[in-house]
Design an enzyme around this catalytic site. Structure first.
Site, PDB file in Angstrom:
ATOM      1  N   ALA A 233       1.792   5.883  11.014  1.00  0.00           N
ATOM      2  CA  ALA A 233       2.957   6.029  11.900  1.00  0.00           C
ATOM      3  C   ALA A 233       4.243   6.082  11.076  1.00  0.00           C
ATOM      4  O   ALA A 233       5.147   6.876  11.368  1.00  0.00           O
ATOM      5  CB  ALA A 233       3.014   4.876  12.899  1.00  0.00           C
TER       6      ALA A 233
ATOM      7  N   LEU B  15      -1.276  -1.832   9.619  1.00  0.00           N
ATOM      8  CA  LEU B  15       0.151  -2.147   9.451  1.00  0.00           C
ATOM      9  C   LEU B  15       1.039  -0.927   9.682  1.00  0.00           C
ATOM     10  O   LEU B  15       2.239  -0.971   9.419  1.00  0.00           O
ATOM     11  CB  LEU B  15       0.405  -2.749   8.057  1.00  0.00           C
ATOM     12  CG  LEU B  15      -0.359  -4.052   7.758  1.00  0.00           C
ATOM     13  CD1 LEU B  15      -0.055  -4.546   6.341  1.00  0.00           C
ATOM     14  CD2 LEU B  15      -0.005  -5.154   8.766  1.00  0.00           C
TER      15      LEU B  15
ATOM     16  N   ASP C 123       2.676   1.768  17.694  1.00  0.00           N
ATOM     17  CA  ASP C 123       3.034   1.810  16.264  1.00  0.00           C
ATOM     18  C   ASP C 123       4.284   2.677  16.066  1.00  0.00           C
ATOM     19  O   ASP C 123       5.229   2.289  15.369  1.00  0.00           O
ATOM     20  CB  ASP C 123       1.903   2.448  15.431  1.00  0.00           C
ATOM     21  CG  ASP C 123       0.701   1.543  15.282  1.00  0.00           C
ATOM     22  OD1 ASP C 123       0.617   0.549  16.003  1.00  0.00           O
ATOM     23  OD2 ASP C 123      -0.165   1.856  14.435  1.00  0.00           O
TER      24      ASP C 123
ATOM     25  N   SER D 239       0.712   2.429   8.498  1.00  0.00           N
ATOM     26  CA  SER D 239       1.042   3.374   7.417  1.00  0.00           C
ATOM     27  C   SER D 239       1.152   4.811   7.931  1.00  0.00           C
ATOM     28  O   SER D 239       2.088   5.527   7.555  1.00  0.00           O
ATOM     29  CB  SER D 239       0.031   3.283   6.282  1.00  0.00           C
ATOM     30  OG  SER D 239      -1.228   3.697   6.734  1.00  0.00           O
TER      31      SER D 239
END
Ligand code: PMV
Length: 329
Positions: free
Chosen positions: A116, A112, A158, A114
Site C-alpha cells: 500500500a 505492515l 491499508d 509495504s
C-alpha cells in the site's frame, strides 16, 4: 525536476479481516518510511528501481518488459509499473519516459502495509511530477482501486491509513474518524519472518462468511464490540484497557483461521512476560504480531518476543500520512 513522496507504514490495532465484511477497523501509521521518487527520462520507457531490493526493470508503454536486472525483477516490479500505467490513464497522460525509484524500510508481506505504501507513494509522486496533484481522497481511491485488482475483496484500510495518517477508525471505504491521541499506546511489533499472501487469508474468511453465515455473523458482531470498546479506550487515554481487548480480538482471529503457530508462540511469550495483551496484526498466517505494554514491562516484553524467535520492528506512532515534495534535480 523530481517528485518525492514519503509514506509511513501501518499497524492494524483492531478489526483486520472483519473490516472486509463491513466491520470497522482501528489502524495507525508508524514511522517506517517508504520513499518513492518520480522523474522524467529521455526515453519512452518506464524504468522501475527498487533500491532496497536492488532490482531494476524497464517496461515499454504497452507493458512489455524490455530489460531487467534479474529473474525476480519482473514479478516484483511489474505491480509498480501497473500503478504508473493506471495513474497516467487516470489523469489522461500518455505513458512516456519515467524513472520511478522506491526505497523502503518496510518488510514485504508482513502485514505492515509495504505494498500500500508503494502504491500510495507512486500515485502521489507521479501526479505531483506531472503537475496534476491529487487530493488525499483521490490518492486513496486510486490506491484502493489498484488493490482491488491485486486481491478480490480488500477493505482499503491499508491504503486509507497510509494516505491520511494518524490513528483512524475505518469502515466501508471511509475514514469514520481520526482520533486525537495525546498518549499513543506503547506497542511492540514482532515479525515472525514468515511471508504470506493476504489474499489467501482474506479468501479463507470470505469463504467462512459465505458458507457459515450465522457463525460468521456472531463472531463479527463480537469483533465489532471489541473495536467499539477500543475506540472508546483510545479516545479517553485508557491504554491499559487495550490489552484484554487485543487478547479477545486474537481469540476471534484464531476462530476464523487466520492465526499461525509461530504468531501464537510470540503472542504467548509477550503475555507471559507481562504484556497487557497481544494479537496478530494484518493478514495473519505469519507476518507480524503486536503487544501492548506498560513502561515498566516494555523491555521485558520486547526481550521475550525476541527470545521466542521474532525480529523486533522498532517504530513509533506517526501522525502523518503521505507527504509529497518537488525538488529541482
Ligand atoms: O495487507 P495486510 O496483511 O496488512 O492486511 C490487511 C488487512 C486485512 O483486513 C486482512 C485485509 C483488508 O483488505 O482489510
Amino acid at each position: 525536476m523530481k517528485a518525492i513522496a514519503v509514506c509511513p507504514a501501518k499497524v492494524i490495532l483492531f478489526g483486520e479481516h472483519f473490516v472486509v465484511g463491513g466491520n470497522s477497523a482501528l489502524a495507525m501509521t508508524i514511522d517506517l518510511p517508504t520513499v518513492v521518487t518520480a522523474e522524467r527520462s529521455q526515453t519512452d520507457h518506464v524504468r522501475i528501481k527498487s533500491e532496497s531490493l536492488r532490482l531494476e526493470a524497464t517496461f515499454s508503454a504497452d507493458g512489455n518488459l524490455t530489460e531487467s536486472s534479474d529473474l525476480k525483477a519482473e514479478s516484483t516490479l511489474r505491480p509498480i509499473f501497473e500503478v504508473v500505467a493506471f495513474t497516467l490513464k487516470k489523469i489522461g497522460h500518455s505513458t512516456e519516459g519515467f524513472t520511478i525509484s522506491v526505497k523502503s524500510s518496510v518488510p514485504i508481506g508482513m502485514g505492515l502495509g509495504s505494498s500500500a505504501a508503494t502504491a500510495v507513494g507512486t500515485v502521489s509522486a507521479l501526479t505531483a511530477l506531472l503537475n496534476s496533484p491529487l487530493s488525499k481522497e483521490e490518492v486513496f481511491e486510486a490506491a484502493y482501486s489498484l488493490e482491488k485488482m491485486v486481491h478480490g475483496h480488500p477493505s482499503g484500510v491499508d491504503q486509507a491509513t497510509i494516505t491520511f495518517g494518524g490513528m483512524i477508525s475505518y469502515r466501508n471505504g471511509t475514514v469514520e474518524s481520526t482520533l486525537e491521541i495525546s498518549k499513543p499506546p506503547l506497542l511492540i511489533i514482532g515479525n515472525t519472518g514468515q511471508r504470506r499472501s493476504t489474499g489467501e487469508f482474506v479468501g479463507k474468511v470470505t469463504k467462512l462468511r459465505e458458507t457459515r453465515a450465522d457463525e460468521y455473523r456472531k463472531i463479527a458482531s463480537e469483533a465489532q464490540a471489541i473495536s467499539d470498546k477500543a475506540l472508546d479506550a483510545l479516545r479517553n487515554g485508557r491504554n491499559e484497557s487495550l490489552g484484554p481487548l487485543m487478547n479477545e480480538n486474537q481469540r476471534l482471529l484464531e476462530l476464523v483461521g487466520v492465526s499461525s503457530p509461530e504468531l501464537e508462540r510470540l503472542i504467548a511469550a509477550a503475555r507471559s512476560a507481562g504484556a497487557l495483551g497481544a494479537k496478530l496484526t494484518g493478514g495473519g498466517g505469519g507476518g507480524c504480531m503486536i503487544a501492548v505494554a506498560e513502561t515498566a514491562t516494555y523491555e521485558k516484553v520486547s526481550q521475550a518476543i525476541q527470545a521466542a524467535g521474532a525480529n523486533l520492528i522498532p517504530s513509533n506512532f506517526l501522525r502523518f500520512g503521505v507527504e509529497t515534495y518537488l525538488r529541482e534535480s
